[in-house]
Motif scaffolding. Structure first.
Motif, PDB file in Angstrom:
ATOM      1  N   HIS A  45     -16.422  -8.386  -1.421  1.00  0.00           N
ATOM      2  CA  HIS A  45     -15.771  -7.321  -0.658  1.00  0.00           C
ATOM      3  C   HIS A  45     -16.438  -7.202   0.710  1.00  0.00           C
ATOM      4  O   HIS A  45     -17.661  -7.174   0.821  1.00  0.00           O
ATOM      5  CB  HIS A  45     -15.857  -5.976  -1.389  1.00  0.00           C
ATOM      6  CG  HIS A  45     -14.947  -5.907  -2.568  1.00  0.00           C
ATOM      7  ND1 HIS A  45     -15.199  -6.598  -3.717  1.00  0.00           N
ATOM      8  CD2 HIS A  45     -13.774  -5.249  -2.757  1.00  0.00           C
ATOM      9  CE1 HIS A  45     -14.231  -6.347  -4.593  1.00  0.00           C
ATOM     10  NE2 HIS A  45     -13.363  -5.539  -4.038  1.00  0.00           N
ATOM     11  N   GLU A  78      -7.066   5.906  -0.476  1.00  0.00           N
ATOM     12  CA  GLU A  78      -7.538   4.523  -0.581  1.00  0.00           C
ATOM     13  C   GLU A  78      -8.969   4.486  -0.052  1.00  0.00           C
ATOM     14  O   GLU A  78      -9.198   4.811   1.111  1.00  0.00           O
ATOM     15  CB  GLU A  78      -6.639   3.593   0.233  1.00  0.00           C
ATOM     16  CG  GLU A  78      -7.056   2.129   0.183  1.00  0.00           C
ATOM     17  CD  GLU A  78      -6.253   1.280   1.154  1.00  0.00           C
ATOM     18  OE1 GLU A  78      -6.136   0.060   0.913  1.00  0.00           O
ATOM     19  OE2 GLU A  78      -5.759   1.829   2.159  1.00  0.00           O
ATOM     20  N   GLU A  99      -7.891  -0.084  -9.251  1.00  0.00           N
ATOM     21  CA  GLU A  99      -8.577  -0.984  -8.320  1.00  0.00           C
ATOM     22  C   GLU A  99      -7.555  -1.613  -7.403  1.00  0.00           C
ATOM     23  O   GLU A  99      -6.453  -2.011  -7.828  1.00  0.00           O
ATOM     24  CB  GLU A  99      -9.365  -2.049  -9.071  1.00  0.00           C
ATOM     25  CG  GLU A  99     -10.267  -2.864  -8.161  1.00  0.00           C
ATOM     26  CD  GLU A  99     -11.197  -3.798  -8.929  1.00  0.00           C
ATOM     27  OE1 GLU A  99     -11.781  -4.686  -8.288  1.00  0.00           O
ATOM     28  OE2 GLU A  99     -11.332  -3.622 -10.158  1.00  0.00           O
ATOM     29  N   PHE A 100      -7.928  -1.725  -6.111  1.00  0.00           N
ATOM     30  CA  PHE A 100      -6.959  -2.162  -5.104  1.00  0.00           C
ATOM     31  C   PHE A 100      -7.614  -3.192  -4.193  1.00  0.00           C
ATOM     32  O   PHE A 100      -8.819  -3.474  -4.298  1.00  0.00           O
ATOM     33  CB  PHE A 100      -6.477  -0.937  -4.304  1.00  0.00           C
ATOM     34  CG  PHE A 100      -5.167  -1.122  -3.613  1.00  0.00           C
ATOM     35  CD1 PHE A 100      -4.007  -1.354  -4.333  1.00  0.00           C
ATOM     36  CD2 PHE A 100      -5.087  -1.069  -2.226  1.00  0.00           C
ATOM     37  CE1 PHE A 100      -2.796  -1.514  -3.691  1.00  0.00           C
ATOM     38  CE2 PHE A 100      -3.888  -1.223  -1.574  1.00  0.00           C
ATOM     39  CZ  PHE A 100      -2.724  -1.450  -2.310  1.00  0.00           C
ATOM     40  N   GLN A 101      -6.796  -3.753  -3.298  1.00  0.00           N
ATOM     41  CA  GLN A 101      -7.313  -4.763  -2.377  1.00  0.00           C
ATOM     42  C   GLN A 101      -8.354  -4.155  -1.446  1.00  0.00           C
ATOM     43  O   GLN A 101      -8.252  -2.999  -1.054  1.00  0.00           O
ATOM     44  CB  GLN A 101      -6.168  -5.378  -1.571  1.00  0.00           C
ATOM     45  CG  GLN A 101      -5.386  -4.381  -0.730  1.00  0.00           C
ATOM     46  CD  GLN A 101      -4.081  -4.945  -0.220  1.00  0.00           C
ATOM     47  OE1 GLN A 101      -3.471  -5.779  -0.868  1.00  0.00           O
ATOM     48  NE2 GLN A 101      -3.649  -4.482   0.954  1.00  0.00           N
ATOM     49  N   THR A 154       0.833  -1.194   0.000  1.00  0.00           N
ATOM     50  CA  THR A 154       0.000   0.000   0.000  1.00  0.00           C
ATOM     51  C   THR A 154       0.873   1.250   0.000  1.00  0.00           C
ATOM     52  O   THR A 154       1.741   1.398   0.857  1.00  0.00           O
ATOM     53  CB  THR A 154      -0.918   0.010   1.236  1.00  0.00           C
ATOM     54  OG1 THR A 154      -1.678  -1.188   1.251  1.00  0.00           O
ATOM     55  CG2 THR A 154      -1.846   1.202   1.204  1.00  0.00           C
ATOM     56  N   LYS A 192     -16.346  -1.741  -4.571  1.00  0.00           N
ATOM     57  CA  LYS A 192     -14.960  -2.004  -4.962  1.00  0.00           C
ATOM     58  C   LYS A 192     -14.056  -0.931  -4.359  1.00  0.00           C
ATOM     59  O   LYS A 192     -14.461   0.216  -4.170  1.00  0.00           O
ATOM     60  CB  LYS A 192     -14.822  -2.047  -6.483  1.00  0.00           C
ATOM     61  CG  LYS A 192     -15.512  -3.246  -7.127  1.00  0.00           C
ATOM     62  CD  LYS A 192     -15.210  -3.322  -8.609  1.00  0.00           C
ATOM     63  CE  LYS A 192     -15.896  -4.522  -9.245  1.00  0.00           C
ATOM     64  NZ  LYS A 192     -15.366  -5.805  -8.707  1.00  0.00           N
ATOM     65  N   THR A 193     -12.823  -1.333  -4.065  1.00  0.00           N
ATOM     66  CA  THR A 193     -11.854  -0.434  -3.437  1.00  0.00           C
ATOM     67  C   THR A 193     -10.863   0.065  -4.489  1.00  0.00           C
ATOM     68  O   THR A 193     -10.418  -0.704  -5.344  1.00  0.00           O
ATOM     69  CB  THR A 193     -11.109  -1.163  -2.316  1.00  0.00           C
ATOM     70  OG1 THR A 193     -12.052  -1.612  -1.332  1.00  0.00           O
ATOM     71  CG2 THR A 193     -10.097  -0.244  -1.639  1.00  0.00           C
TER      72      THR A 193
END
Length: 461
Positions: A441, A22, A109-111, A3, A74-75
């Motif tokens: 998610h 984020e 798009e990220f975790q 991150t 979504k993150t």
């Protein structure tokens, strides 16, 4: 993936742009016109892992650039947004700042992150009504509205109006999965009164979480499984309403209506005397409002859904005359209720080319039970009383078998899977505020478990 050094929303400063955020998308929004009617704009609600929210705003010059991004649940990592002071003339999810996505911004798009969300109400999606469109008189832009009905295990129901992108996005997803008894958790509603009728409505800060995997949702799913493993929420509600409805005669409806309570449910029982054959068994309906369409020089039009493209869909309409030994009444039925009589969906019926109702069903010497709500759907004339039935119970045949439909089998599989998840959840956690899952998610939600839907409605008023 490591991150990067992200900045929490509470630490953002006005006019910053060289920052990385984020955040999870709570509400993706859609493109609309500004109040000036010239520039496209899209507002999304974001939340970071600390639970702080902020608007992410895109204008027409960047909406197409990021059209495949910023989807609900979504993150994302958002690099180089412009932090701006909010316009205090408009409601906002953040007390001081908002983000403007620029052409130089980078979104990836990220975790997934797991913020904690407060939720006001949670319940089964009992009913999703058609999407309605309207023209705003102030600026001539098109708005959208869709009414939904939530129900809990006490059979309490609550009407909610979803506006604009919630009506189109989340509302359409609810409609698609309506038969599978989805659960919805909703926050930030307001009470609105129009023509002395109050209803909960969504606001620009409202967000909806579908099919949460929190303890309250697990309780609802277990209740549904224990109550009936085949029938869905609507069938359970109808069965309950039939049990609670007051039995009346057609004569009481026709001549003693002033002695009955308006907006209460009643049940009349009568034998079908004959069918009204002066009209087709189906009609060309507007896919937005279910009302009949009219042929014009430009094609089929719906006068209630003006200035927007509509789709014409067939919809059942069946009128019958019933008698109970007192008077004769006309009962009108639409949609799925008529499917019960015909035995097939309207699209399949049209393919058979059987247009004569007498060739398909015949009047039954046994009595049917008709559920009605004493409101504008029950009208009296000098000649006859007219009723729009909300549901019908057919006479049960002694030898009939209760064979589940495809819809019921799907619901049973869903309930079995939910029961397995509930067992797994019970063995790993005893907390009340737990992760919910939507599109893989996780989010933590806090829900007022003990508050009844009716009590929430009174509090909001």
């Amino acid at each position: 993936m490591a991150t990067p050094n992200v900045v929490m929303i509470k630490d953002l400063k006005e006019n910053q742009s060289d920052v990385v955020i984020e955040a999870l998308v709570l509400r993706q929004g859609y493109e609309t016109e500004t109040n000036k009617g010239s520039t496209g704009i899209r507002k999304s609600i974001l939340i970071d892992k600390q639970g702080n929210m902020i608007y992410a705003i895109m204008f027409s010059n960047v909406i197409s650039q990021f059209k495949t991004l910023l989807h609900t649940n979504k993150t994302y990592l958002i690099c180089n947004p412009l932090v701006k002071k909010i316009n205090f003339n408009y409601v906002n999810v953040n007390p001081s700042i908002e983000l403007t996505i620029q052409t130089s911004s980078v979104i990836t798009e990220f975790q997934a992150i797991r913020p904690t969300l407060p939720m006001d109400i949670i319940g089964f999606v009992k009913n999703v009504r058609p999407l309605r469109n309207f023209t705003r008189p102030k600026n001539g832009t098109i708005g959208h509205l869709r009414d939904i009905v939530l129900m809990n295990e006490r059979y309490e129901t609550i009407d909610i109006g979803l506006w604009d992108d919630l009506a189109v996005n989340e509302g359409q997803l609810m409609k698609k999965n309506e038969d599978l008894a989805p659960i919805a958790a909703i926050c930030n509603l307001r009470m609105q009164t129009h023509n002395n009728v109050s209803q909960l409505k969504s606001t620009p800060t409202t967000y909806v979480i579908l099919n949460p995997q929190c303890s309250r949702a697990i309780e609802l799913t277990e209740w549904l499984h224990a109550t009936d493993t085949i029938h869905g929420v609507n069938e359970l509600w109808t069965k309950k309403k039939f049990a609670e409805a007051v039995e009346v005669t057609l004569e009481q409806l026709a001549k003693k209506r002033n002695m009955l309570t308006e907006n209460n449910y009643y049940c009349v029982q009568g034998r079908i005397k004959k069918f009204e054959n002066n009209s087709s068994l189906f009609y060309d309906a507007c896919n937005h409002c279910n009302k009949s369409t009219t042929k014009t020089t430009s094609g089929m039009s719906c006068f209630d859904c003006t200035n927007i493209p509509i789709e014409i869909v067939p919809r059942y309409k069946l009128s019958v005359f019933i008698e109970d030994g007192t008077v004769i009444a006309k009962v009108i039925m639409f949609g799925e209720i008529v499917t019960m009589f015909i035995g097939c969906p309207v699209e399949e019926f049209i393919k058979t080319r059987n247009k004569n109702i007498d060739d398909i069903i015949t009047p039954n010497i046994e009595s049917h039970r008709f559920l009605l709500k004493l409101d504008r759907t029950v009208t009296n004339s000098e000649d006859m009383i007219s009723i729009i039935a909300e549901s019908v119970q057919k006479p049960r045949s002694i030898n009939s078998k209760n064979i589940p439909t495809k819809k019921q089998r799907s619901l049973r599989r869903l309930n079995n899977a939910s029961k397995d998840r509930a067992k797994s959840y019970a063995s790993t956690s005893s907390k009340r505020n737990v992760p919910i899952t939507s599109e893989s998610h996780d989010i933590n939600i806090e829900c007022e478990d003990d508050e009844l839907l009716k009590e929430y409605t009174k509090r909001i008023k």
